[in-house]
Design a protein around this motif. Structure first.
Motif, PDB file in Angstrom:
ATOM      1  N   LEU A 136       0.812  -1.209   0.000  1.00 54.44           N
ATOM      2  CA  LEU A 136       0.000   0.000   0.000  1.00 54.44           C
ATOM      3  C   LEU A 136       0.848   1.263   0.000  1.00 54.44           C
ATOM      4  N   PHE A 138       1.228   2.900  -3.240  1.00 57.22           N
ATOM      5  CA  PHE A 138       0.038   3.567  -3.770  1.00 57.22           C
ATOM      6  C   PHE A 138      -0.494   4.577  -2.760  1.00 57.22           C
ATOM      7  N   VAL A 176      -2.793   7.252  -3.989  1.00 55.36           N
ATOM      8  CA  VAL A 176      -4.105   6.867  -4.500  1.00 55.36           C
ATOM      9  C   VAL A 176      -5.137   7.070  -3.397  1.00 55.36           C
ATOM     10  N   VAL A 203      -7.188   4.126  -0.805  1.00 58.77           N
ATOM     11  CA  VAL A 203      -6.714   2.775  -1.092  1.00 58.77           C
ATOM     12  C   VAL A 203      -6.825   1.888   0.153  1.00 58.77           C
ATOM     13  N   VAL A 258     -11.867  -0.147 -11.056  1.00 60.85           N
ATOM     14  CA  VAL A 258     -10.680   0.706 -11.141  1.00 60.85           C
ATOM     15  C   VAL A 258     -10.465   1.039 -12.607  1.00 60.85           C
ATOM     16  N   LYS A 285      -3.338  -0.303 -12.600  1.00 58.54           N
ATOM     17  CA  LYS A 285      -4.635  -0.808 -12.137  1.00 58.54           C
ATOM     18  C   LYS A 285      -4.532  -2.267 -11.695  1.00 58.54           C
ATOM     19  N   GLU A 329      -1.811  -3.931 -10.919  1.00 56.39           N
ATOM     20  CA  GLU A 329      -0.901  -4.050  -9.779  1.00 56.39           C
ATOM     21  C   GLU A 329      -1.587  -3.631  -8.483  1.00 56.39           C
ATOM     22  N   LEU A 330      -2.436  -2.603  -8.558  1.00 54.63           N
ATOM     23  CA  LEU A 330      -3.189  -2.192  -7.375  1.00 54.63           C
ATOM     24  C   LEU A 330      -4.116  -3.312  -6.916  1.00 54.63           C
ATOM     25  N   VAL A 351      -2.145  -5.719  -4.982  1.00 50.43           N
ATOM     26  CA  VAL A 351      -1.802  -5.192  -3.662  1.00 50.43           C
ATOM     27  C   VAL A 351      -3.009  -5.264  -2.725  1.00 50.43           C
ATOM     28  N   LEU A 352      -4.190  -4.948  -3.226  1.00 48.12           N
ATOM     29  CA  LEU A 352      -5.395  -5.004  -2.404  1.00 48.12           C
ATOM     30  C   LEU A 352      -5.655  -6.433  -1.927  1.00 48.12           C
ATOM     31  N   THR A 397     -11.234  -3.957 -13.857  1.00 50.58           N
ATOM     32  CA  THR A 397     -10.404  -2.878 -14.386  1.00 50.58           C
ATOM     33  C   THR A 397     -10.817  -2.564 -15.814  1.00 50.58           C
ATOM     34  N   MET A 411      -7.739   6.080 -11.650  1.00 50.14           N
ATOM     35  CA  MET A 411      -6.292   6.105 -11.451  1.00 50.14           C
ATOM     36  C   MET A 411      -5.628   6.894 -12.567  1.00 50.14           C
TER      37      MET A 411
END
Length: 485
Positions: free
Chosen positions: A195, A198, A201, A204, A226, A234, A236-237, A240-241, A330, A351
């Motif tokens: 996180l 990002f 962002v 997030v 997203v 997008k 990659e986020l 991560v989430l 996405t 994003m």
């Protein structure tokens, strides 16, 4: 269940009550004669030519010992994962067998060539009456989840059609457990980012908490959209989430290892399948990259409706409302998306390309992951070209393969140059004295305020007498603004 058991069940069922003069009886007898050695019936060829004798032998046939083929083991595992009842589990095994087991396949072809309705035959072998057979097949999860269908051959006969998702599973023959689930649903995504990468962002952390809470409570209809330009991170986020929520992230309906491209139907079916497999596990979140495939070629019309819509609007709406596993969607833009879809999202996040500070942090992480140096040239490229982080990993890998670990900027520069239409950004920053501009309030104060407000969607209107100074002002402001952000 092995191939002998399936063949015996089909032979006994279709031969029941047949007279020797029936075309189907002749086809069955010819098939048995062609496969007499494999059948191991304990009779000679001339004895098998007598239809009555052959029927009697088939009734008392003691099946040879044989292990279950791997495709039958896959059928059993899949039936258990999907929670299929006995009838549908048997149907799944028969359908796979008719496609992948050579003796059962040739027998089914022989009987359908004589007019036997294959869907009805397979349903009856599952214990379903002829009257209910077609309804049973149509309503079976095996078909509704897009695993298998039927196709009409050139001869007019009906044959089994293994669909994209199940075909991948059968071809890979994964072991049971996580490997089987991954092969069925889609690849499990990993990430080395967090996180922190990002931090710019908005909300997030809220999204990670939303996913965690949705899985914990078993909430239905949780969808996160997203959107933004290509290369803004997008996907990659989404990774991560999933990692932040301590959940597995499965990407559904993506291209397989052999490069086989799924259709819209394949991708939607893969999503339905993943939802069914994972609905009670509370351990995963799904990623549907490129939502355009889900909504099809729909476009806003001059009126108040969508043109060129693929599939049913009601189906899409209900799917978004009832999905038991959270989905991260996405897309590059939302302009062709029906408002009905947007209203069913739990959260929509736009994003943009990361700030200079974030780009540098991401680039340093990528170079560390790929074990290449974060050189001054790479730093300068990251500073001046926002696309650099989107291509840096590929550039690093290309440089390593070429044996030039310390020359990542060569590949990176080529990629950035191509993305920018063959022109690289100007890295020669020049000092700017904003006090030379007579404005109220001062330009320096305005730009400092913009840089510290945390927003990038800011517009400035420059007004005043005509002249070179005003024409140069946008460039001056852009350069000064960039140096502060």
């Amino acid at each position: 269940m092995n191939e002998y058991q399936l063949v015996k069940a089909m032979l006994l069922h279709v031969s029941r009550g047949l007279s020797e003069e029936a075309p189907l009886a002749k086809a069955l007898k010819d098939w048995c004669l062609d496969n007499l050695v494999w059948l191991d019936l304990g009779i000679r060829k001339r004895e098998a030519k007598n239809w009555g004798n052959l029927q009697e032998v088939l009734q008392g046939w003691r099946l040879p010992e044989a292990p279950a083929p791997y495709v039958m083991e896959i059928a059993d595992t899949l039936a258990e994962l999907l929670g299929l009842d006995t009838e549908n589990s048997t149907l799944l095994a028969l359908l796979i067998g008719c496609d992948r087991l050579p003796k059962l396949q040739s027998l089914s072809e022989a009987v359908t060539a004589k007019g036997v309705d294959l869907p009805v035959l397979l349903a009856e072998l599952c214990g379903v009456s002829a009257h209910e057979s077609l309804r049973f097949v149509r309503r079976s999860p095996v078909f509704r989840l897009g695993l298998i269908g039927f196709q009409v051959c050139r001869s007019g006969a009906v044959a089994v059609d293994i669909k994209w998702t199940l075909e991948r599973l059968l071809d890979r023959a994964p072991s049971q457990g996580d490997e089987f689930v991954d092969a069925l649903i889609g690849p499990r995504h990993q990430t080395s980012l967090s996180l922190k990468d990002f931090a710019e962002v908005p909300d997030v952390s809220f999204l990670a908490s939303l996913i965690t809470g949705a899985v914990r409570e078993g909430a239905k209809g949780v969808n996160i959209l997203v959107y933004g330009p290509p290369g803004t991170g997008k996907t990659e986020l989404a990774r991560v989430l999933g990692a932040e929520a301590e959940l597995r992230l499965h990407a559904v309906g993506e291209v397989d290892d052999d490069g086989e491209e799924p259709t819209r139907y394949d991708r939607v079916s893969a999503l339905l399948l993943a939802q069914r497999v994972l609905k009670d596990k509370k351990e995963a979140v799904l990623l549907f990259d490129e939502m355009e495939d889900f909504i099809g070629d729909a476009q806003p019309s001059p009126g108040d409706f969508m043109m060129r819509r693929d599939g049913s609007k009601v189906f899409i709406n209900r799917m978004l409302e009832n999905n038991p596993v959270p989905v991260i969607w996405t897309t590059n833009a939302v302009g062709n998306m029906d408002d009905a879809i947007l209203r069913r999202m739990s959260y929509v996040l736009k994003m943009d390309y990361p700030t200079r500070k974030a780009r540098r942090r991401i680039a340093e992480t990528i170079c560390k992951d790929e074990q290449v140096a974060f050189s001054k040239d790479i730093a300068a490229l990251v500073e001046s070209a926002e696309e650099t982080t989107t291509i840096l990993r590929n550039a690093a890998r290309a440089s390593k393969l070429a044996g030039q670990d310390g020359n990542v900027e060569q590949a990176a520069t080529a990629l950035v140059k191509t993305l920018r239409g063959g022109v690289l950004p100007n890295n020669n920053a020049q000092g700017i004295d904003l006090d030379l501009y007579n404005t109220e309030p001062s330009l320096s104060a305005v730009l400092d305020g913009i840089a510290s407000c945390g927003h990038s969607d800011v517009s400035l209107l420059l007004s005043g007498p005509r002249g070179p100074a005003r024409r140069r002002s946008p460039i001056t402001l852009l350069t000064a603004w960039t140096s502060r952000c």
